[in-house]
Design an enzyme around this catalytic site. Structure first.
Site, PDB file in Angstrom:
ATOM      1  N   LYS A  75      37.480 -45.628  14.782  1.00  0.00           N
ATOM      2  CA  LYS A  75      37.889 -44.809  13.634  1.00  0.00           C
ATOM      3  C   LYS A  75      36.825 -43.810  13.167  1.00  0.00           C
ATOM      4  CE  LYS A  75      41.979 -46.794  12.690  1.00  0.00           C
ATOM      5  NZ  LYS A  75      41.958 -48.238  12.815  1.00  0.00           N
ATOM      6  N   GLU A 130      44.341 -43.532   3.582  1.00  0.00           N
ATOM      7  CA  GLU A 130      45.089 -44.784   3.581  1.00  0.00           C
ATOM      8  C   GLU A 130      44.376 -45.708   4.558  1.00  0.00           C
ATOM      9  OE1 GLU A 130      45.706 -42.304   5.570  1.00  0.00           O
ATOM     10  OE2 GLU A 130      45.531 -43.448   7.432  1.00  0.00           O
ATOM     11  N   SER A 157      38.916 -51.135  21.191  1.00  0.00           N
ATOM     12  CA  SER A 157      38.882 -50.220  20.047  1.00  0.00           C
ATOM     13  C   SER A 157      38.006 -50.696  18.896  1.00  0.00           C
ATOM     14  CB  SER A 157      40.305 -49.973  19.538  1.00  0.00           C
ATOM     15  OG  SER A 157      40.976 -51.199  19.294  1.00  0.00           O
TER      16      SER A 157
HETATM   17  C1  LIG Z   1      43.087 -49.041  13.287  1.00  0.00           C
HETATM   18  C2  LIG Z   1      42.824 -49.776  14.508  1.00  0.00           C
HETATM   19  C3  LIG Z   1      43.721 -49.744  15.599  1.00  0.00           C
HETATM   20  C4  LIG Z   1      45.070 -49.076  15.543  1.00  0.00           C
HETATM   21  O1  LIG Z   1      45.045 -47.713  15.298  1.00  0.00           O
HETATM   22  P1  LIG Z   1      45.341 -46.643  16.426  1.00  0.00           P
HETATM   23  O2  LIG Z   1      45.486 -45.385  15.664  1.00  0.00           O
HETATM   24  O3  LIG Z   1      46.582 -47.049  17.134  1.00  0.00           O
HETATM   25  O4  LIG Z   1      44.171 -46.629  17.334  1.00  0.00           O
HETATM   26  C5  LIG Z   1      43.356 -50.372  16.763  1.00  0.00           C
HETATM   27  N1  LIG Z   1      42.192 -51.038  16.862  1.00  0.00           N
HETATM   28  C6  LIG Z   1      41.310 -51.110  15.851  1.00  0.00           C
HETATM   29  C7  LIG Z   1      40.047 -51.876  16.032  1.00  0.00           C
HETATM   30  C8  LIG Z   1      41.598 -50.486  14.639  1.00  0.00           C
HETATM   31  O5  LIG Z   1      40.718 -50.574  13.642  1.00  0.00           O
END
Ligand SMILES: *Cc1c(COP(=O)(O)O)cnc(C)c1O
Length: 402
Positions: free
Chosen positions: A97, A119, A386
């Site tokens: 993010k 948000e 992620s």
């Molecule tokens: C917010 C988040 C997601 C999902 O958001 P995307 O916009 O689909 O990437 C996935 N993994 C993590 C660790 C997150 O914080």
């Protein structure tokens, strides 16, 4: 390099449109703000000084490039494809993010906006935004559903410590969708002074394009790193899909390379019935939600369905419009992993590699674990990790009876 470059990938057919998806479905009061944002973003994108400042922050502040880690013990345990992880979990604030928050934060500053609203679902985007606001000296208000506040309390505390105001949202299902609605309401009221820092590849144009661009570094680095390590492209890139930002960032650089499978993993939740999952591509239908036309989970009357996932970040009734186009074109495949599979993947990755993934990312790991055994040792799977799992320790302690 055994890769064939082919044209005709579904990309933006005209600004803000991905095939029939995307667009700008907002009240009249926001139109001017979105046009202003689009022009400001186009100018910033073309400005070498903006790109240099962003590049410097991504490197020296956030920690890019992130490593591409080979998983020898997981690969051996599964007995098929070689598994690599793209380590977005190692970034400052613990998830991908921050890439987008830094990009949009710099853009807000360039536009002269001093108040930022955002948000958040899992709280990761709220934390990233609060972090960037502290760094750039901007006021920060984060909207968060009360259900999410309860299950991601640590992130609420982090945001407050960083100087942000967290406003609980008690309407609807008290999760991400409701937080976005509240943030949009705030934006309508305060549009002249306020920048809305949206956290995924969602919403009205230019957000899906802009957010994707800020995450393109993920796939760019991935491609370069796998070529360095293996001398060829992966068989597949796998990423979890909430709104779709980490996935589109990971996929984008590979769109032209048709031999690379692109696999998005949605939240299968606790069951197949509407309300128990967030699998937009299985039981969703095209519709408009929160400014954009995409797949939406809705009932026969067009009421937005409730969603469920053990991971707050995947718990959303719609999906980024570029994924909708990639789905219909067959360029990317969308599958799901349920709560149990994600929890199993957390344990497996923790115990074979010493890496604790976020519950969201664990959905992508689960899909890799599912398909790797039937593949050969010549196959390579790159999983976009992620985020890291620290924020989920409360849930993990309960679910896994630690
Ligand atoms: C917010 C988040 C997601 C999902 O958001 P995307 O916009 O689909 O990437 C996935 N993994 C993590 C660790 C997150 O914080």
């Amino acid at each position: 390099m055994a890769s064939v470059i082919m044209p005709a990938v579904p990309s933006e057919s005209r600004p803000g449109r991905f095939g029939i998806y995307g667009g700008r479905y907002v009240p009249e009061t926001l139109m001017a703000a979105l046009v202003e944002l689009e022009h400001a973003y186009d100018a910033a994108k073309a400005d070498a000084a903006f790109q240099a400042e962003l590049g410097m922050l991504l490197k020296d502040y956030a920690g890019r490039p992130t490593p591409l880690t080979f998983c020898p013990r997981l690969t051996e345990a599964l007995g098929g494809a070689k598994i690599y992880l793209k380590r977005e979990d190692l970034l400052h604030t613990g998830a991908h993010k921050i890439n987008n928050a830094l990009g949009q934060g710099l853009l807000a500053k360039r536009m002269g906006k001093k108040r930022i609203i955002a948000e958040t679902g899992a709280g990761q985007h709220g934390v990233a935004t609060a972090t960037v606001c502290a760094l750039l000296g901007l006021e920060c208000v984060v909207y968060m559903g009360e259900v999410d506040m309860a299950r991601q309390e640590l992130n609420v505390l982090r945001m407050r410590l960083l100087g942000a105001e967290v406003r609980g949202v008690a309407s609807g299902s008290k999760t991400l969708k409701d937080a976005i609605s509240e943030a949009m309401r705030d934006w309508v009221t305060n549009v002249r002074t306020t920048y809305y820092l949206l956290g995924s590849a969602l919403g009205a144009h230019p957000y899906p394009t802009m957010v994707r661009d800020f995450h393109r570094c993920i796939g760019r680095e991935m491609k370069q790193q796998i070529l360095e390590k293996e001398g060829r492209l992966p068989s597949a890139v796998i990423a979890c899909v909430g709104g779709g930002s980490n996935a589109i960032g990971a996929f984008y650089e590979f769109l032209q390379h048709r031999e690379v499978r692109l696999i998005g993993v949605e939240a299968g939740g606790s069951g197949m019935e509407l309300g128990q999952h967030a699998v937009r591509f299985r039981s969703g239908t095209p519709g408009v939600l929160q400014g954009t036309f995409s797949y939406v989970l809705q009932d026969e009357n067009g009421q937005i369905a409730l969603t469920h996932s053990v991971s707050a970040g995947l718990d959303y009734a719609s999906v980024g419009p570029e994924h909708a186009a990639l789905h219909d074109a067959g360029r990317a495949e969308y599958v799901s992993a349920d709560d149990h599979a994600a929890l199993d993947a957390v344990v497996k990755l923790a115990r074979t590699e010493g890496i604790l993934p976020a519950l969201e990312s664990a959905h992508a790991v689960a899909e890799a674990m599912r398909i790797a055994p039937a593949m050969t040792a010549h196959d390579i799977l790159v999983v976009n990790l992620s985020g890291r799992g620290d924020k989920d320790m409360g849930i993990l302690a309960r679910e896994l009876k630690l």
